[in-house]
Write a protein that holds these residues in place. Structure first.
Motif, mmCIF file in Angstrom:
data_model
loop_
_atom_site.group_PDB
_atom_site.id
_atom_site.type_symbol
_atom_site.label_atom_id
_atom_site.label_comp_id
_atom_site.label_asym_id
_atom_site.label_seq_id
_atom_site.Cartn_x
_atom_site.Cartn_y
_atom_site.Cartn_z
ATOM 1 N N ILE A 144 6.491 -66.689 28.376
ATOM 2 C CA ILE A 144 5.106 -66.864 27.913
ATOM 3 C C ILE A 144 4.391 -65.517 27.890
ATOM 4 C CG2 ILE A 144 2.889 -67.933 28.452
ATOM 5 C CD1 ILE A 144 4.375 -70.309 29.589
ATOM 6 N N SER A 145 4.688 -64.680 28.872
ATOM 7 C CA SER A 145 4.096 -63.340 28.880
ATOM 8 C C SER A 145 4.532 -62.549 27.650
ATOM 9 C CB SER A 145 4.510 -62.618 30.160
ATOM 10 O OG SER A 145 3.917 -61.345 30.236
ATOM 11 N N ASP A 146 5.803 -62.650 27.278
ATOM 12 C CA ASP A 146 6.280 -61.988 26.055
ATOM 13 C C ASP A 146 5.564 -62.532 24.824
ATOM 14 O OD1 ASP A 146 8.069 -60.478 27.531
ATOM 15 O OD2 ASP A 146 9.710 -61.898 27.279
ATOM 16 N N LEU A 147 5.344 -63.839 24.808
ATOM 17 C CA LEU A 147 4.678 -64.459 23.667
ATOM 18 C C LEU A 147 3.252 -63.942 23.516
ATOM 19 C CD1 LEU A 147 4.935 -68.148 22.576
ATOM 20 C CD2 LEU A 147 2.679 -67.109 22.763
ATOM 21 N N PHE A 148 2.502 -63.880 24.633
ATOM 22 C CA PHE A 148 1.110 -63.438 24.543
ATOM 23 C C PHE A 148 1.002 -61.940 24.287
ATOM 24 C CE2 PHE A 148 0.089 -67.524 26.558
ATOM 25 C CZ PHE A 148 -1.004 -67.895 25.781
ATOM 26 N N ALA A 149 1.962 -61.167 24.797
ATOM 27 C CA ALA A 149 1.955 -59.737 24.498
ATOM 28 C C ALA A 149 2.145 -59.498 23.001
ATOM 29 C CB ALA A 149 3.046 -59.031 25.291
ATOM 30 N N ARG A 150 3.004 -60.276 22.370
ATOM 31 C CA ARG A 150 3.202 -60.163 20.914
ATOM 32 C C ARG A 150 1.997 -60.713 20.166
ATOM 33 N NH1 ARG A 150 7.663 -60.611 17.226
ATOM 34 N NH2 ARG A 150 6.833 -59.910 15.208
#
Length: 681
Positions: A144-150
């Motif tokens: 989820i952190s990767d998703l929000f960073a993108r």
């Protein structure tokens, strides 16, 4: 696919769908086959990133059939991952979640914008139910952190991203408040940091709850050192969610006050009672109300009572964590300009640095031997954190420190005289170097004698191996004594036949070095000397330059007695920086170059020896030493071949201008007006 359907080369677009299908078939589990080896995922990740298998980027000239095949392969990849994420088998679910996070990073923008909402709902479901395994929760937080960073890179979906991020706050806080493992807490905190960074407005409604959860975890004593660092970073980022100056100032004031309360209990019996009272008056000036306690505690008195009931080790870990949080706040960017409480920060840092574990006769009844032993065992950590706090305020405030330079100089001078631990001396040298380079000659003049005294001491063990003279003989004298010593010169003939001025060393005994200073401290001392020579090399140099120049040429010469070091790395050693001989040699050469280039009233006395070292070093091809030696020789060219070049191009004596007027400039334009029969050098 035909057996001989060959591709053109490595960069052929048709290779990407083939590789992707092979990975799905051979390495990604499905609902019928078990998940064989989790280590295979590292191979999958490497292949996807190296060949950019999910990017779906092609030129306009690419055949549409190839583009469709690639799109179909990515569709199959995503469908397989979503099937794994929905699996009831924990290991398959974990694999799908991890690879979905990779997909968020690597897929094309068009696919990401079309699919991120579905992917988010799939991942969110795995951090809410308590029945999921811990490793699944950790993987979900990371993905989820990767998703929000993108997602944060697309301004047109900021509103939708904020709405999705707001749904995460309560589940993440629940993970933090649960009695989970460090890995789950770490995943939750990293996710919070990502949300604060990219979608800060989603935290507004939960600001106080987030602060309370983080502070509670810091004070709990259940977290590892690495976890405490992440918690301090998250707490430092929290004011960014509001984005105003008051929120930053309030958080800083609350943290400083919390540190003060903990120090009152930890240092009881180690400092006079007036120290605490004076610090409190600086933190909360008379007539002003104190801020709300950090984390929403009832009162400062209750906080102190709670601290007194906790083991001393927890107090120390809390203080060091909060100091680290202050360092992050001072050095990180912020959306608006803020007012830094310089005096309170310096007061707390000085309060810690002045405690050395000694107990005065009047305070004996308040301290047991066991308490004193424990405090002394923890003081190096607190001193290190306080020095980091000083360095951070120097980096963050810069020119605003001018009114406080005298206080900083006195604090550093007093602490440096009694500081003996290598790690702490390195930090003090680093702070002095930052001060010199940031504030210039004004602070340099104040610190000259202290830097000279300490660098002579730390470089003593290597400075006189060949000459038989302990440099400490010069380090403990005053500036006036140095001035008198420098006026007593004797001349000797060097190997090239030239005369050099040398400090008078008659009557000094030959000694063996008594101290074995670590290389890291020597490097820090050399870097401080380099900064000193760069900033104030010409200021009253007659009183100290001759000894410093001789020290540096001796250190540099002795550093290469055993040959030029090879730059080697050992993969089995820790990742922490461990300076070797090559690093020390490079630091010695840098300081020597500063000695040769720094302005002085006379020509550098050790120019010939320095040039010889740099010429030898340039032959060590392929090393940092060779690169620096080449740079040094270029910088010294102006000393080796001095030129009186004019600032503008004068026309020659025989040149006539367009109007027919002949130039009157003489051919010899030297300032002396004398003709030279032989060129200089």
């Amino acid at each position: 696919m035909a057996a001989f359907d060959l591709i053109q080369n490595l960069y052929d677009i048709s290779l990407k769908p083939r590789l992707l299908h092979s990975l799905i078939k051979e390495h990604i589990p499905d609902d019928k086959h078990p998940f064989r080896r989790p280590l295979e995922l590292s191979h999958v990740v490497s292949m996807v990133k190296t060949h950019r298998l999910l990017s779906e980027s092609a030129t306009e000239s690419t055949d549409q059939k190839l583009i469709d095949k690639w799109k179909s392969a990515v569709d199959a990849w995503v469908n397989r991952l979503l099937m794994l994420v929905s699996s009831n088998t924990p290991d398959k679910c974990w694999a799908g979640i991890c690879l979905l996070g990779l997909t968020c990073q690597e897929c094309g923008s068009e696919r990401f914008l079309a699919s991120y909402s579905v992917w988010f709902q799939k991942l969110l479901s795995h951090i809410q139910p308590p029945a999921d395994a811990h490793f699944v929760k950790v993987a979900s937080c990371a993905s989820i952190s990767d998703l929000f960073a993108r997602l944060g890179g697309f301004p047109n979906v900021k509103k939708d991203g904020t709405s999705h991020a707001a749904k995460l706050i309560q589940p993440v806080l629940k993970l933090l408040n649960e009695d989970c493992s460090d890995a789950v807490w770490e995943g939750a905190v990293c996710l919070l940091c990502t949300i604060i960074t990219f979608f800060p407005s989603s935290i507004h409604r939960h600001y106080n709850s987030v602060e309370a959860a983080i502070v509670s975890k810091i004070m709990s004593g259940k977290c590892s050192v690495n976890m405490l660092k992440k918690l301090s970073h998250c707490l430092a980022l929290l004011p960014k969610s509001r984005g105003d100056a008051d929120s930053w100032s309030l958080m800083m004031q609350k943290i400083l006050l919390s540190i003060h309360v903990h120090l009152n209990d930890a240092f009881q019996g180690l400092e006079e009672g007036t120290v605490s009272n004076e610090a409190m008056r600086v933190l909360v000036p008379p007539g002003k109300d104190p801020p709300p306690p950090l984390g929403g505690q009832k009162t400062l008195g209750n906080a102190s009572d709670q601290a007194a009931k906790r083991p001393e080790r927890l107090l120390m870990s809390s203080v060091s964590t909060l100091m680290l949080c202050c360092c992050t706040m001072l050095t990180s960017s912020y959306p608006v300009q803020v007012t830094v409480p310089v005096r309170p920060v310096l007061t707390l840092a000085g309060r810690v640095l002045m405690v050395d574990g000694s107990v005065s006769q009047a305070l004996f009844p308040f301290m047991t031997a066991m308490q004193q032993e424990f405090i002394c065992s923890e003081l190096p950590v607190l001193h290190s954190c306080s020095l980091e706090l000083l360095a951070s305020i120097l980096k963050g405030v810069r020119s605003q420190l001018l009114p406080h330079l005298a206080d900083i100089g006195r604090l550093l001078t007093e602490y440096f005289r009694k500081c003996a631990m290598p790690e702490l001396r390195i930090k003090v040298y680093s702070i002095i170097r930052i001060l010199l380079m940031a504030m210039g000659a004004g602070v340099g003049v104040y610190l000259i004698q202290e830097v000279i005294n300490n660098t002579f001491t730390d470089l003593d063990s290597i400075g006189y191996e060949s000459v038989g003279t302990p440099f400490s003989a010069y380090s403990n004298v005053s500036t006036e004594a140095l001035l008198q010593s420098s006026q007593k010169k004797r001349k000797r003939v060097n190997a090239t036949g030239s005369l050099e001025k040398q400090p008078d060393r008659v009557g000094l005994k030959v000694e063996m070095p008594k101290n074995q200073t670590p290389k890291s401290v020597k490097i820090a001392a050399l870097e401080a000397l380099e900064a000193l020579l760069t900033v104030v090399g010409a200021f009253r140099s007659e009183s100290w330059r001759s000894n410093i120049d001789h020290l540096l040429i001796t250190v540099a010469t002795n550093a290469f007695k055993g040959g030029w070091a090879r730059e080697e790395k050992n993969i089995f050693l820790s990742s922490e920086p461990n300076p070797g001989l090559a690093d020390f040699q490079l630091a010695a050469l840098r300081a020597l170059l500063a000695s040769l280039l720094s302005p002085a009233r006379v020509r550098p006395p050790y120019l010939a020896q320095g040039l010889e070292l740099f010429h030898r070093g340039m032959q060590e091809t392929g090393t940092k030493l060779a690169e620096f030696c080449a740079h040094a020789l270029l910088a010294l060219e102006v000393l080796v071949h001095p030129r009186a070049l004019p600032l503008i191009d004068f026309p020659s004596a025989n040149y006539k201008s367009d109007d027919g007027i002949k130039s009157r400039f003489p051919e010899n334009i030297y300032s002396t007006g004398q003709k030279t029969e032989h060129p200089i050098f």
